[in-house]
Design a protein around this motif. Sequence first.
Motif, PDB file in Angstrom:
ATOM      1  N   LYS A 256       0.843  -1.194   0.000  1.00 41.86           N
ATOM      2  CA  LYS A 256       0.000   0.000   0.000  1.00 41.86           C
ATOM      3  C   LYS A 256       0.880   1.247   0.000  1.00 41.86           C
ATOM      4  N   ASP A 257       0.715   2.049  -1.028  1.00 47.16           N
ATOM      5  CA  ASP A 257       1.466   3.303  -1.130  1.00 47.16           C
ATOM      6  C   ASP A 257       2.967   3.081  -0.974  1.00 47.16           C
ATOM      7  N   GLY A 258       3.441   1.966  -1.551  1.00 46.01           N
ATOM      8  CA  GLY A 258       4.870   1.677  -1.507  1.00 46.01           C
ATOM      9  C   GLY A 258       5.341   0.936  -0.285  1.00 46.01           C
ATOM     10  N   ALA A 282       8.061   2.212  -8.326  1.00 42.28           N
ATOM     11  CA  ALA A 282       8.566   2.415  -6.965  1.00 42.28           C
ATOM     12  C   ALA A 282       8.535   3.914  -6.713  1.00 42.28           C
ATOM     13  N   ILE A 283       7.427   4.385  -6.163  1.00 43.83           N
ATOM     14  CA  ILE A 283       7.213   5.816  -5.958  1.00 43.83           C
ATOM     15  C   ILE A 283       6.862   6.043  -4.489  1.00 43.83           C
ATOM     16  N   PRO A 284       7.692   6.715  -3.751  1.00 44.65           N
ATOM     17  CA  PRO A 284       7.401   6.945  -2.329  1.00 44.65           C
ATOM     18  C   PRO A 284       6.016   7.554  -2.126  1.00 44.65           C
ATOM     19  N   GLY A 285       5.251   6.943  -1.234  1.00 45.02           N
ATOM     20  CA  GLY A 285       3.920   7.443  -0.910  1.00 45.02           C
ATOM     21  C   GLY A 285       2.847   7.085  -1.908  1.00 45.02           C
ATOM     22  N   ALA A 286       3.207   6.330  -2.978  1.00 39.63           N
ATOM     23  CA  ALA A 286       2.209   6.041  -4.002  1.00 39.63           C
ATOM     24  C   ALA A 286       2.230   4.591  -4.489  1.00 39.63           C
ATOM     25  N   SER A 287       3.402   4.049  -4.786  1.00 34.55           N
ATOM     26  CA  SER A 287       3.495   2.725  -5.405  1.00 34.55           C
ATOM     27  C   SER A 287       4.755   2.029  -4.891  1.00 34.55           C
ATOM     28  N   CYS A 387       3.289  12.904  -3.390  1.00 34.24           N
ATOM     29  CA  CYS A 387       2.498  11.925  -2.660  1.00 34.24           C
ATOM     30  C   CYS A 387       3.043  11.573  -1.293  1.00 34.24           C
ATOM     31  N   THR A 388       4.256  11.949  -1.014  1.00 26.27           N
ATOM     32  CA  THR A 388       4.806  11.601   0.304  1.00 26.27           C
ATOM     33  C   THR A 388       3.937  12.197   1.405  1.00 26.27           C
ATOM     34  N   GLY A 392      -2.120   7.288  -1.709  1.00 26.40           N
ATOM     35  CA  GLY A 392      -1.944   7.081  -3.148  1.00 26.40           C
ATOM     36  C   GLY A 392      -2.801   5.954  -3.646  1.00 26.40           C
ATOM     37  N   THR A 393      -3.889   5.656  -2.952  1.00 25.54           N
ATOM     38  CA  THR A 393      -4.743   4.524  -3.313  1.00 25.54           C
ATOM     39  C   THR A 393      -5.248   4.667  -4.751  1.00 25.54           C
ATOM     40  N   PRO A 394      -5.092   3.637  -5.591  1.00 23.46           N
ATOM     41  CA  PRO A 394      -5.598   3.711  -6.955  1.00 23.46           C
ATOM     42  C   PRO A 394      -7.111   3.590  -6.988  1.00 23.46           C
TER      43      PRO A 394
END
Length: 395
Positions: A256-258, A282-287, A387-388, A392-394
Amino acid sequence: MAGAIAMSGPVDPAQLAEVDRLVGSGNLAAAAQLLEPALAASDQATPGHWLQLAGLRRALKQPRRALDAVHAALVLGPNDFLALVMRAGLLERLGDGEAGTAWEHALAQRPPGDLSGPLANAVSAGERYYAAWKNQREGEFAAITAPFEARADGDAAWRIARFRDNALRRTKVYYSEPTHFHFPGLTQREFHPRTAHPWLADFEAATAAIRDEMLGVMKSERAELVPYLQYQAHEPLAQWRDLNRNPDWTAIHLLKDGERIEANAAQCPVTMKLLEKVPQPAIPGASPTALFSLLAPNTAIPPHVGVNNARLLCHLPLVVPEGCWFRVGAETRFWREGEAFVFDDTMEHEAANPSDQLRVVMIFDLWHPDLVPVERDAISALVGRECTGQTGTPL
């Protein structure tokens, strides 16, 4: 007859009265002969005036002159329903090849509610004509594209078929409309071809094992099962109001959110191993994000779009009662257990479980395949900055 025709200003009321008198006496030819120059000389004639003239010309069996009058009315009111209906009917009478398209335009402007009298009859006849014209046109288009579809591979055949449906206006054209992050130049399509994602077969082959792990998590006292949507009531997300914090749509997050959700992920070793094959952002706070999505019986998810077109989503249906469906853009599919697909969630999509049983689908994100490494790096840096500390829920 009334006096001389003014070169500008409103149509002379005396002349209009004389036209009405001539119509009442049955002298339609004289009425049309008076009305036409009166309208041409006025700069304040209304669509209704021109439609009156069109009606006279039609009654006099002068369809082309009637059509000229209708076109004059449409110059003043392009979406006038009565004018569009009259135009379509006249073109049909003339055997003009544009009649089908004209009926399509007219029926698109039909006002709400019931019609009555001659207009209702004309529209009903027009609907029958349009349906027959559309069926004929579909057959003609199918015959034209059939040999090319037969020569094409699966994805090219799909594109040719969609091109045909778009030309027939059987499908609306949808575009990527992310709520937050739009990366330019990426392929836009509802469902992406399997050939770009060879790892789909591995997930499908492991469906039973993944489902068993999901069921195990659901039974576990350590499981973290949360509402899929959780946002503050004051946020401007009215379309989600009925589902916000609603247990009818819940999620068991593995990622969840990375972040790895250890209480759930630890119980799903097969699933987590398979996710290592997926090119997830790999996105902090998102993926990355991976979860089991649980949709309660008789629950619908309204049309919406996702946040970032640089990523796609994958669905792997695990528990699917009869009738559960999923629409992205112009294409609707019924989920089938063990049949995975990749789609663009930044194109309008919706879902429903009309059954009396729970529906469960595994969902995870992945990079859009058009992106090159440096683009992924740029996206990760910028989106991660935004997003940090945020969700970041899809959606």
